[in-house]
Design an enzyme around this catalytic site. Structure first.
Site, mmCIF file in Angstrom:
data_model
loop_
_atom_site.group_PDB
_atom_site.id
_atom_site.type_symbol
_atom_site.label_atom_id
_atom_site.label_comp_id
_atom_site.label_asym_id
_atom_site.label_seq_id
_atom_site.Cartn_x
_atom_site.Cartn_y
_atom_site.Cartn_z
ATOM 1 N N ASP A 135 0.828 -1.201 0.000
ATOM 2 C CA ASP A 135 0.000 0.000 0.000
ATOM 3 C C ASP A 135 0.868 1.259 0.000
ATOM 4 O O ASP A 135 1.870 1.341 0.719
ATOM 5 C CB ASP A 135 -0.854 -0.032 1.279
ATOM 6 C CG ASP A 135 -1.910 1.034 1.325
ATOM 7 O OD1 ASP A 135 -2.757 1.055 0.426
ATOM 8 O OD2 ASP A 135 -1.894 1.844 2.281
ATOM 9 N N GLU A 178 1.660 -0.257 -4.912
ATOM 10 C CA GLU A 178 0.763 0.825 -5.317
ATOM 11 C C GLU A 178 1.628 2.079 -5.448
ATOM 12 O O GLU A 178 2.003 2.682 -4.449
ATOM 13 C CB GLU A 178 -0.328 1.042 -4.263
ATOM 14 C CG GLU A 178 -1.313 2.115 -4.684
ATOM 15 C CD GLU A 178 -2.126 2.715 -3.530
ATOM 16 O OE1 GLU A 178 -3.180 3.291 -3.814
ATOM 17 O OE2 GLU A 178 -1.702 2.633 -2.368
HETATM 18 C C1 GLC Z 1 -4.262 3.133 -0.502
HETATM 19 C C2 GLC Z 1 -5.509 2.301 -0.562
HETATM 20 C C3 GLC Z 1 -6.661 3.128 -0.070
HETATM 21 C C4 GLC Z 1 -6.383 3.549 1.365
HETATM 22 C C5 GLC Z 1 -5.052 4.272 1.450
HETATM 23 C C6 GLC Z 1 -4.618 4.430 2.867
HETATM 24 O O1 GLC Z 1 -4.303 4.210 -1.370
HETATM 25 O O2 GLC Z 1 -5.694 1.819 -1.858
HETATM 26 O O3 GLC Z 1 -7.862 2.447 -0.168
HETATM 27 O O4 GLC Z 1 -7.381 4.407 1.837
HETATM 28 O O5 GLC Z 1 -4.037 3.566 0.807
HETATM 29 O O6 GLC Z 1 -4.187 3.194 3.386
#
Ligand code: GLC
Length: 546
Positions: free
Chosen positions: A204, A246
């Site tokens: 993440d 991500e």
């Molecule tokens: C990432 C996730 C999202 C979440 C954020 C904080 O962007 O995809 O859903 O709110 O991280 O953890």
């Protein structure tokens, strides 16, 4: 082709499916999905042909950010099941030939995590520097993830009067990765889930995790070096472990997240820039935005890959388009203010944006699956589910899975008011869109995606090969050629709602093509193939040589 290559670096020819246990299938009628329900549905996933399941967070959490606010990294949210259920699920998925990766959310914890409770208790607390504290707030880091809810990335804590860093909501304090004890703990968390049988992690918020603002003075060297050591650590614990990050970052930074030319940091990154240009291309009905971005993306090292996608569980972020490009996408796919979020995103699902099941939606899937990288789907996309705009925020797209026309779409036997989240509505509710009906219907979207997934798996050139763009006279067309191990695949898609034609040069010694999606042979004349595509048509062609 050397098909044996495709199993060690398995992620380069995988099809990823993201799901949230909480909204997938409820086995005990309490309105919340659970691991037992997911196990009961594992054959749906196996039948679809996906090879890697990505589980969104299922850990204990106050659930103020859908589980992305974790209060215990070594447990399971009791509403969803137990560690024993997780192990049974992992075993069942493996039995059906599917790997499982889980969300590793370590940029921040929940403010209810015992580490934070301890850290905030006093300036001298043993875990004080597990988080990032300052006597005064700062304008750095700049930019807000949730501009509708937060005005600063620093929050004053009344216990000590100091401010803590939170890149996301204020109830998500950022961990201090400059602290070696925190880095060791992150390795331990990864090791724990690897020992239970997962094959890697969706990491993440990687750019925020590695960001040095607020902690620069405490960290020796580049935090990306630490990403490399995390990668070698997980590789030592499990040889097939994969890190999928991500990373929605600027073009110039993307290569460094792979670890530069060595490719020894993230194995995969979600291709956010590609995704944003893909939606711009779909909005315009022209291939050019896609062509531009593909020419500009950094070269992917041999062992690494992009993860391509149409939509995920968050808003469709268009933050890296220009204002006028973003307006074009908004006008095409989310013109109402209630469909938009944070000024740069759309809270809609793929099928709803593309007008439901039809040639345009199917072309978008075929196009995305043909792009260089590993395709990832979001739960319910295989049947064309829509959003529920009555649900606030990003949750609009995270509606429960629709299994049948029955009560609550077959998701749960609970009373409708007790469901963890309302079902999708309008023309996209369970009466119109559900797994059971589409399984029976040979013309359904489910059957189409099943076939697309099978053909994609049988076409490793797309994930492994090097691709070059093919120029076409008609701007509605996007075409590219992929070469791998002496084999050539050409994909051509028509992004416009009118027919289009092209003449493809198949290269030396080519005497025809195998049309992979139609499973048909077609001869070429002197190495050339005229192609006519219907409105929103698309073809994948493997070149046949003499
Ligand atoms: C990432 C996730 C999202 C979440 C954020 C904080 O962007 O995809 O859903 O709110 O991280 O953890």
């Amino acid at each position: 082709m050397r098909l044996d290559y495709t199993s060690d670096l398995w992620w380069k020819n995988a099809v990823v499916y993201c799901l949230d246990v909480e909204t997938y299938a409820d086995s005990d009628g309490d309105g919340v999905g659970d691991f037992r329900g997911l196990i009961d549905r594992v054959d749906h996933l196996a039948d679809l042909g996906v090879t890697c399941l990505w589980l969104m967070p299922f850990y204990p959490s106050p659930n103020r950010d859908d589980g992305y606010d974790i209060s215990d990294y070594y447990g399971v949210d009791p509403r969803l099941g137990t560690l024993g259920d997780v192990v049974e699920f992992l075993r069942t998925a493996k039995d059906r030939g599917m790997r499982v990766i889980v969300d590793l959310v370590v940029n921040h914890t929940s403010d209810e995590h015992p580490w934070f409770t301890e850290s905030r208790s006093s300036l001298e607390a043993a875990r004080r520097d597990w988080y990032v504290w300052r006597p005064e707030p700062s304008d750095h880091p700049a930019g807000l993830a949730f501009p509708d809810k937060e005005t600063s990335n620093w929050q004053r804590d009344r216990r000590t009067g100091e401010y803590y860093l939170h890149r996301f909501y204020r109830f998500q304090p950022d961990l201090n990765i400059a602290n070696p004890a925190v880095r060791d703990e992150i390795c331990k968390i990864a090791a724990f889930w690897l020992a239970l049988g997962v094959s890697g992690f969706r990491m993440d918020a990687v750019p925020f995790l590695l960001e040095l603002d607020g902690i620069r003075e405490h960290m020796d060297g580049d935090p990306k070096r630490w990403l490399q050591s995390l990668r070698s650590f997980v590789g030592r614990r499990n040889g097939e472990a994969m890190l999928l990050g991500e990373v929605n970052a600027a073009m110039k930074d993307l290569s460094s997240y792979f670890g530069g030319a060595d490719g020894d940091a993230l194995n995969m990154q979600f291709a956010f820039l590609l995704n944003q240009s893909l939606w711009l291309s779909l909005a315009r009905g022209e291939g050019e935005p896609l062509e531009q971005i593909i020419s500009a993306l950094p070269v992917v090292p041999h062992d690494n890959a992009w993860a391509t996608f149409l939509r995920n569980h968050d808003e469709l972020t268009l933050d890296q388009l220009t204002v006028s490009q973003r307006e074009e996408v908004f006008a095409a796919f989310g013109p109402k203010p209630g469909m938009q979020l944070y000024g740069h995103g759309l809270r809609r699902r793929t099928a709803a944006m593309l007008g439901g099941d039809g040639p345009r939606l199917r072309m978008a899937w075929s196009l995305m699956f043909s792009l260089p990288g590993t395709p990832a789907l979001f739960m319910g996309d295989e049947i064309g589910m829509g959003e529920q705009l009555r649900i606030p925020d990003r949750y609009a797209v995270r509606v429960p899975m629709q299994w049948s026309r029955g009560r609550n779409g077959g998701f749960s036997t609970a009373a409708a008011g007790d469901l963890v989240r309302p079902l999708a509505g309008g023309g996209f509710g369970p009466a119109a869109v559900n797994v059971a009906d589409q399984r029976r219907d040979p013309g359904s979207l489910l059957r189409f995606l099943r076939r697309l997934i099978r053909v994609r798996r049988e076409t490793p050139e797309l994930g492994w090969g090097s691709s070059t763009l093919i120029e076409t006279a008609d701007p509605a067309l996007f075409a590219h050629r992929v070469e791998w191990e002496g084999s050539t695949v050409i994909a051509i898609h028509n992004l416009a709602g009118r027919p289009a034609t092209a003449e493809l040069d198949l290269g030396p010694r080519a005497d025809g093509v195998h049309d992979l999606l139609a499973d048909a042979e077609e001869p070429a004349r002197r190495g050339r193939l005229p192609v006519s595509l219907d409105a929103y048509g698309g073809r994948w062609l493997r070149v046949r040589r003499r």
